[in-house]
Design an enzyme around this catalytic site. Structure first.
Site, mmCIF file in Angstrom:
data_model
loop_
_atom_site.group_PDB
_atom_site.id
_atom_site.type_symbol
_atom_site.label_atom_id
_atom_site.label_comp_id
_atom_site.label_asym_id
_atom_site.label_seq_id
_atom_site.Cartn_x
_atom_site.Cartn_y
_atom_site.Cartn_z
ATOM 1 N N GLU A 164 38.764 46.071 56.944
ATOM 2 C CA GLU A 164 38.021 45.619 58.125
ATOM 3 C C GLU A 164 38.240 44.139 58.308
ATOM 4 O O GLU A 164 38.761 43.451 57.429
ATOM 5 C CB GLU A 164 36.528 45.929 58.001
ATOM 6 C CG GLU A 164 35.846 45.208 56.841
ATOM 7 C CD GLU A 164 34.363 45.571 56.739
ATOM 8 O OE1 GLU A 164 33.976 46.649 57.211
ATOM 9 O OE2 GLU A 164 33.624 44.755 56.189
ATOM 10 N N HIS A 198 28.038 47.444 46.464
ATOM 11 C CA HIS A 198 28.895 47.095 47.592
ATOM 12 C C HIS A 198 28.728 45.654 48.042
ATOM 13 O O HIS A 198 29.052 45.301 49.175
ATOM 14 C CB HIS A 198 28.686 48.050 48.771
ATOM 15 C CG HIS A 198 28.964 49.470 48.409
ATOM 16 N ND1 HIS A 198 30.230 49.963 48.229
ATOM 17 C CD2 HIS A 198 28.117 50.494 48.136
ATOM 18 C CE1 HIS A 198 30.163 51.230 47.888
ATOM 19 N NE2 HIS A 198 28.893 51.570 47.807
ATOM 20 N N LYS A 239 34.457 50.240 63.791
ATOM 21 C CA LYS A 239 35.504 50.451 62.782
ATOM 22 C C LYS A 239 36.627 51.353 63.307
ATOM 23 O O LYS A 239 37.791 51.168 62.956
ATOM 24 C CB LYS A 239 34.911 51.043 61.503
ATOM 25 C CG LYS A 239 33.726 50.272 60.941
ATOM 26 C CD LYS A 239 34.082 48.863 60.515
ATOM 27 C CE LYS A 239 32.883 48.101 60.003
ATOM 28 N NZ LYS A 239 32.898 46.680 60.261
ATOM 29 N N ARG A 289 33.686 36.082 61.272
ATOM 30 C CA ARG A 289 32.755 34.975 61.005
ATOM 31 C C ARG A 289 33.259 34.203 59.795
ATOM 32 O O ARG A 289 34.230 34.583 59.165
ATOM 33 C CB ARG A 289 31.371 35.539 60.688
ATOM 34 C CG ARG A 289 31.458 36.558 59.559
ATOM 35 C CD ARG A 289 30.114 37.010 59.074
ATOM 36 N NE ARG A 289 30.184 38.273 58.367
ATOM 37 C CZ ARG A 289 30.497 38.433 57.091
ATOM 38 N NH1 ARG A 289 30.797 37.379 56.360
ATOM 39 N NH2 ARG A 289 30.525 39.620 56.531
ATOM 40 N N ASN A 299 36.125 40.590 59.132
ATOM 41 C CA ASN A 299 34.837 39.917 59.280
ATOM 42 C C ASN A 299 35.031 38.786 60.262
ATOM 43 O O ASN A 299 35.757 37.827 59.978
ATOM 44 C CB ASN A 299 34.335 39.391 57.940
ATOM 45 C CG ASN A 299 34.109 40.515 56.943
ATOM 46 O OD1 ASN A 299 34.628 40.492 55.847
ATOM 47 N ND2 ASN A 299 33.364 41.527 57.343
ATOM 48 N N GLU A 345 40.090 41.953 55.484
ATOM 49 C CA GLU A 345 39.886 42.576 54.176
ATOM 50 C C GLU A 345 40.880 43.720 53.990
ATOM 51 O O GLU A 345 41.034 44.563 54.878
ATOM 52 C CB GLU A 345 38.458 43.123 54.063
ATOM 53 C CG GLU A 345 37.400 42.040 54.136
ATOM 54 C CD GLU A 345 36.009 42.529 53.759
ATOM 55 O OE1 GLU A 345 35.176 41.687 53.404
ATOM 56 O OE2 GLU A 345 35.755 43.750 53.819
ATOM 57 N N GLU A 355 38.377 58.884 55.367
ATOM 58 C CA GLU A 355 39.408 58.037 54.781
ATOM 59 C C GLU A 355 39.735 58.547 53.392
ATOM 60 O O GLU A 355 38.836 58.948 52.652
ATOM 61 C CB GLU A 355 38.884 56.603 54.646
ATOM 62 C CG GLU A 355 39.498 55.632 55.614
ATOM 63 C CD GLU A 355 38.904 54.250 55.448
ATOM 64 O OE1 GLU A 355 38.750 53.583 56.471
ATOM 65 O OE2 GLU A 355 38.585 53.849 54.315
#
Lengths: 496, 166
Positions: A286, A234, A115, A290, A288, A274, A199
């Site tokens: 982030e 989440h 990240k 995939r 993804n 995202e 953050e």
């Protein structure tokens, strides 16, 4: 590319196998012992056993998967989502074995997997990130100074994290030291890496993501957004496109940022950027690397087949569409059916699907991996299926979804079905007021299951009178008669 | 008369019988109330109920051990036997069921053994904790339907205890 091994199970394995068949590619399914007769195994051209139920002995076992690919003559591997889909080492091993990995390069997975590295790459590419501190690992005192600079409330997050593990919300300075220690402990045990970053905590953010797609020729396009704010623990449970109340101006800026983000890591294949949206501002969260669980939302609204495109791009073909050819139309919504108990904090459940009847109807799509009689175990992800609907308007799509959920029959395993039925009828959902606190704001917990209704009591009385579900066969008893439907019907009526 | 956990959470006695004059007519008794309806079972198993007030219901009913799953009118509910009734069911040959999915750690009784109310019959492990299953009354162990180390799902019948008279 002639024969694709699908290194996954459940609905996504089914989805990929069907896409391969459409593309004229042979398929190899893999299974753990409890999945030996599962739907994905039935549909594939070949099937190979991996091992015992535990994911480490089966779907996460890289050695076994590569061995099965070799012995079955597969020349490509589709990882699905979850399991090894974002494991750079696996992608590299597949390529090193001379096979095609249907997904991005190992380098792209690595660049987005960490990240902190990802945030730095995004800053360089001019993509906005949430204000915070993501410098090199420093002492807790230095982190405290940085925390003062970022401001409270803030989030402590694990660099290798995901799914909320190693994450802590800190509202006041004096809570900071304890939160850092707890986040480090959790991150170290869950990911083997205690590195954390800071953050700014956005109080009522929306989670909006963009589907992106790249090919080996260097084209990268975006395929509109998905609103995924409604989550519990989440995990997403409702996704839709378009995002309600998103201005065209913000949508355009986000789409451009999504393409810039994917280009920054030379992305090939299907991916998702995202974002967190707070008012008129958006921030990269982030990527993804995939195919997403919720990819059908995009497919249904845009009229594209993302898995077909994955197969084409993996074979070196250019993207089948340009951004100008993409015409979103109407509204698409997906809900996820989970084997979980909303009245017990959404904990996973298990059992036998004694009756399983997904709904049908115009513009209703069911992506599932289970059939009636299958056992649901707690070894794997508790998602059973996804229901996706399309409507000319959001209002029509929501009403269609509510009607479809009403006709969904799942018996034997406790699911979130009734929770979903209530959610899609909630005035706040109808108004498109979706943010990441939606469930906490609009549902009181613990969630109370629906009590027995008078109609249900009447139905049970009649079922008992008819001898419904009686297991003892009354007539014949010969093995050959067991599957004769007339025989079965006869025994049901024996109570008359 | 069988007792179920009713809409208000309390035990509700429920029976159904056929009308003597017309075999498709059914009289359901819910507590003090009588409801007249026409009931049919479709070939695929669905129950079709026509109530006297004109309502027409399609219901899927699935038996799952001692309880029923019922889907009708856009809701799915589990109709459970009321406590008193379920205990006497066990006493008359029903199974003692796993309260949650888990692993059978140890079986503490043998076939034919006399047990006293409260005796541990077996021990399960679930969510990393041990849960004993105890005899609900004095009785004789008539069946053991599991073995040590087996993973069992919630509601699986594990032990059958026959209640002893007196």
């Amino acid at each position: 590319m002639k024969r694709v091994l699908i290194a996954n199970r459940g609905e996504i394995a089914v989805r990929v196998i069907r896409a391969c068949r459409l593309a004229g590619l042979e398929t190899v399914a893999v299974y753990s012992d409890p999945d030996a007769t599962a739907l994905h195994v039935r549909l594939a051209d070949r099937a190979a056993r991996l091992g015992a139920a535990s994911p480490l002995a089966s779907y996460l076992n890289q050695d076994l998967l590569l061995e099965v690919a070799r012995t079955t003559g597969a020349d490509a591997v589709h990882p699905g989502y979850g399991f090894l889909s974002e494991n750079a080492a696996f992608a590299r091993r597949v390529e090193d074995a001379g096979l095609t990995f249907i997904g991005p390069t190992a380098a792209s997975i690595e660049a987005m997997g960490d990240k902190i590295t990802a945030r730095k790459a995004m800053e360089r590419a001019g993509v906005p990130v949430v204000p915070g501190f993501h410098g090199e690992a420093t002492s807790d005192d230095e982190l405290l100074d940085e925390a003062r600079r970022v401001g409270f409330p803030l989030l402590v997050k694990a660099a290798s994290g995901g799914g909320g593990k190693g994450m802590r919300a800190v509202r006041r300075l004096d809570e900071f030291s304890a939160a850092i220690a707890a986040a480090r402990r959790e991150a170290a045990s869950a990911f083997g890496d205690a590195t954390v970053y800071l953050e700014r905590l956005l109080e009522e953010p929306r989670h909006i993501e963009f589907q992106v797609f790249g090919d080996q020729q260097g084209h990268v396009i975006q395929l509109a957004e998905r609103e995924c704010s409604i989550q519990r623990r989440h995990q997403k449970i409702v996704e839709e496109s378009p995002a309600p109340h998103l201005s065209d101006e913000l949508r355009r800026r986000m789409g451009e940022a999504a393409v810039a983000a994917a280009k920054a890591v030379s992305y090939v294949g299907a991916g998702t950027i995202e974002f967190l949206v707070d008012g008129d501002e958006f921030y990269f969260l982030e990527m993804n690397t995939r195919l997403q669980v919720e990819h059908p939302v995009t497919e249904v609204r845009l009229g594209v087949d993302l898995v077909q495109a994955q197969l084409a791009v993996a074979q070196g073909l250019p993207l089948p569409w340009s951004e100008q050819q993409i015409c979103p139309r109407g509204s698409a919504i997906e809900v996820r059916l989970y084997a979980e108990d909303p009245s017990r904090g959404f904990l996973p459940t298990s059992g036998v699907l004694r009756r399983y009847r997904p709904p049908h109807g115009p513009f209703v799509r069911h992506d599932g991996g289970f059939v009636e009689g299958d056992e649901v175990t707690t070894h794997y992800d508790p998602m059973l299926a996804k229901l996706i609907v399309w409507g000319e308007t959001r209002d029509q799509a929501v009403r269609r979804l509510a009607a479809a959920l009403d006709h969904y029959v799942v018996h034997g395993v406790t699911t979130n079905l009734d929770f979903l039925r209530r959610l899609v009828r909630h005035p706040a959902f109808l108004a498109g007021q979706t943010d990441t606190h939606f469930i906490d704001t609009h549902f009181s917990m613990p969630y109370a299951p629906i009590p027995a209704t008078e109609e249900a009591m009447i139905a049970v009385a009649v079922a008992e009178l008819f001898g419904l579900g009686a297991t003892k066969p009354t007539g014949g008893g010969e093995q050959g008669d067991r599957f004769n439907p007339w025989q079965t019907l006869g025994s049901w009526r024996s109570g008359r | 008369m069988k007792y179920w956990i009713g809409p208000d959470g309390g035990a509700l006695g429920v029976t159904a019988k056929r009308s003597p004059s017309d075999p498709e007519r059914v009289i359901v008794t819910l507590g003090e109330r009588q409801i007249h309806l026409v009931a049919r079972q479709a070939p695929d198993g669905m129950l079709l109920l026509e109530l006297a007030d004109g309502r027409h219901l399609g219901a899927w009913v699935t038996r799952d051990g001692q309880r029923y799953w019922v889907s009708c009118g856009g809701t799915t509910v589990v109709v459970e036997p009321a406590n008193t009734e379920s205990r006497s069911d066990i006493g008359h040959g029903g199974g003692l069921e796993a309260p949650m999915p888990g692993k059978v750690l140890g079986i503490h009784v043998e076939l034919g053994q006399h047990v006293k109310r409260g005796d541990t019959l077996l021990v399960m492990e679930a969510m990393k904790m041990e849960h004993p299953l105890v005899a609900p009354f004095d009785g004789i162990v008539r069946e053991i339907r599991t073995e040590e180390g087996e993973m069992v799902s919630s509601g699986a019948a594990l032990v059958v205890v026959e209640q002893e008279e007196g």
